[in-house]
Design a protein around this motif. Sequence first.
Motif, PDB file in Angstrom:
ATOM      1  N   ALA A 154       0.818  -1.208   0.000  1.00  0.00           N
ATOM      2  CA  ALA A 154       0.000   0.000   0.000  1.00  0.00           C
ATOM      3  C   ALA A 154       0.856   1.264   0.000  1.00  0.00           C
ATOM      4  O   ALA A 154       0.423   2.317  -0.479  1.00  0.00           O
ATOM      5  N   SER A 155       2.089   1.152   0.516  1.00  0.00           N
ATOM      6  CA  SER A 155       2.995   2.301   0.548  1.00  0.00           C
ATOM      7  C   SER A 155       3.760   2.456  -0.758  1.00  0.00           C
ATOM      8  O   SER A 155       4.568   3.384  -0.896  1.00  0.00           O
ATOM      9  N   GLY A 156       3.526   1.563  -1.711  1.00  0.00           N
ATOM     10  CA  GLY A 156       4.178   1.658  -3.010  1.00  0.00           C
ATOM     11  C   GLY A 156       5.456   0.865  -3.125  1.00  0.00           C
ATOM     12  O   GLY A 156       6.165   0.987  -4.131  1.00  0.00           O
ATOM     13  N   MET A 157       5.771   0.026  -2.155  1.00  0.00           N
ATOM     14  CA  MET A 157       7.000  -0.760  -2.191  1.00  0.00           C
ATOM     15  C   MET A 157       6.762  -2.097  -2.886  1.00  0.00           C
ATOM     16  O   MET A 157       5.692  -2.696  -2.759  1.00  0.00           O
ATOM     17  N   ARG A 158       7.776  -2.544  -3.649  1.00  0.00           N
ATOM     18  CA  ARG A 158       7.754  -3.905  -4.182  1.00  0.00           C
ATOM     19  C   ARG A 158       8.136  -4.853  -3.048  1.00  0.00           C
ATOM     20  O   ARG A 158       9.106  -4.602  -2.335  1.00  0.00           O
ATOM     21  N   VAL A 159       7.391  -5.932  -2.910  1.00  0.00           N
ATOM     22  CA  VAL A 159       7.556  -6.807  -1.761  1.00  0.00           C
ATOM     23  C   VAL A 159       8.119  -8.158  -2.185  1.00  0.00           C
ATOM     24  O   VAL A 159       7.648  -8.773  -3.146  1.00  0.00           O
ATOM     25  N   TRP A 160       9.155  -8.585  -1.473  1.00  0.00           N
ATOM     26  CA  TRP A 160       9.715  -9.925  -1.614  1.00  0.00           C
ATOM     27  C   TRP A 160       9.542 -10.668  -0.294  1.00  0.00           C
ATOM     28  O   TRP A 160       9.621 -10.067   0.772  1.00  0.00           O
ATOM     29  N   ILE A 161       9.322 -11.963  -0.376  1.00  0.00           N
ATOM     30  CA  ILE A 161       9.346 -12.813   0.817  1.00  0.00           C
ATOM     31  C   ILE A 161      10.769 -13.335   0.968  1.00  0.00           C
ATOM     32  O   ILE A 161      11.327 -13.931   0.039  1.00  0.00           O
ATOM     33  N   ASP A 162      11.359 -13.110   2.120  1.00  0.00           N
ATOM     34  CA  ASP A 162      12.737 -13.504   2.389  1.00  0.00           C
ATOM     35  C   ASP A 162      12.740 -14.649   3.398  1.00  0.00           C
ATOM     36  O   ASP A 162      12.263 -14.489   4.532  1.00  0.00           O
ATOM     37  N   THR A 163      13.263 -15.805   3.013  1.00  0.00           N
ATOM     38  CA  THR A 163      13.238 -16.970   3.890  1.00  0.00           C
ATOM     39  C   THR A 163      14.485 -17.810   3.664  1.00  0.00           C
ATOM     40  O   THR A 163      15.300 -17.514   2.787  1.00  0.00           O
ATOM     41  N   GLU A 164      14.633 -18.870   4.446  1.00  0.00           N
ATOM     42  CA  GLU A 164      15.760 -19.787   4.299  1.00  0.00           C
ATOM     43  C   GLU A 164      15.231 -21.214   4.216  1.00  0.00           C
ATOM     44  O   GLU A 164      14.693 -21.748   5.194  1.00  0.00           O
TER      45      GLU A 164
END
Length: 429
Positions: A154-164
């Motif tokens: 909603a803030s305009g950021m591209r989102v990635w899921i970061d995991t291991e």
Amino acid sequence: MRLRQIFVIGLALSTLGIGVPAWSQDDPRSCDDLMSEDAPAYVVCHWMATPDEAADIARFWLGNDGQNMRDTGPMDGNVVDCTQPGNECPDFDAEGDGEMHDIGTPGVEDSEEGGTPECQTAEPCYTDPYGVSREEAAQAAETPTGQAAKTAAASGMRVWIDTELADDYRAGNLAEAVKKIAAQAVQPGVVGVRFSSKLGYGEAFETADDLDKFVTEASAALRKSAPGKKLAVHTVVPVFGCGTSEECKTEMSEKYPLLAPDRIGGWLTSGLVDQLALDSGHLTAGYTTWQIDAATAQRNQWIQVRARAWDAYAQIATEDAGFTAPGASKLTAEQATKSITDRVAAPLQDDAAETVTLWSRWQNDQGQISRVYGEKWAANATWDQLKKLTTIRPRLATVYDPATPEVDAATDLKHLSEVFGQVYLHTAP
């Protein structure tokens, strides 16, 4: 693309008073001055258009309110009139009646099910193209990561899921872990998954074959469970910092046998990953034995990346935690500007890294927190200087853990969005 990238970076850096390197005096089209003296002979830098020429081109197309652009007119399409004598057109056995129909209206007469969607309710229809059920997606949306993803998007950021996923792979639980991560990846606004960090650098894998097998199986599982999402990994290539020092190359290759450039490049050329993040922490002091300083090691690394054309197969990023310090960054405005020049401007201007990931907050095993900004978002010089990089904001990313917020996810992500255009939301499978 290169000219536009350098122009945008230069515009942003001028806000901080950072000068862009001068062009060569011998050849106005040469940009070899951007490379170190030990650059291989086969690596050259040549402008397709000098800054003056680029300005002339822009003036030609934009002058007189863009009249030259309008005068070009549309190009004639390659159209065949099937009604004209002598023209032969294939006889397609197309389905349908050849007429346009509004969405939701019955389709062609005698069509199966009448052409009406099955679920016309107050709620949107739910489709399941990812192997994730409605219930699993809904549950994931209510987790801290799911809520953070919604807020960040909603803030305009591209989102990635970061995991291991390396630990789950070794434990034989890869399929189960991937399914949980896929439920996060299908959330609105999520563009991709980074499924491993420090890949091949730690002790998770003993052999190169096992490392390759993990990358192959994790990539395949995520492609199946979350199709259309970008896949990323984070690692280092220590030999890249050596430049022409054969002694350095030999020692680094022996010390880090799993991190051979050809192996990592193979992940890119085979399409296993879409983004490769190279950590820059080891470049700071890891090459002093061979009289290679941090700036030279970094330049050596990006020369090697360009020479292999890795950016033709995947997006290349650089990752850096150097702006953080225990408690908060202690840099002055002048020091912060110098650090931005070295850690942000240099990788982008070297035209190898497309994005820069800066850690803004992290916590060690003893619970000590290191930050770029002040505690509870207190202002400091470093954060103020980073906030000035608005023009290259889309190229800047950070890592955020919703489970350990500075204040709360909404407050934290609002502040982070003032500097970063992308965020990696850390979550456990």
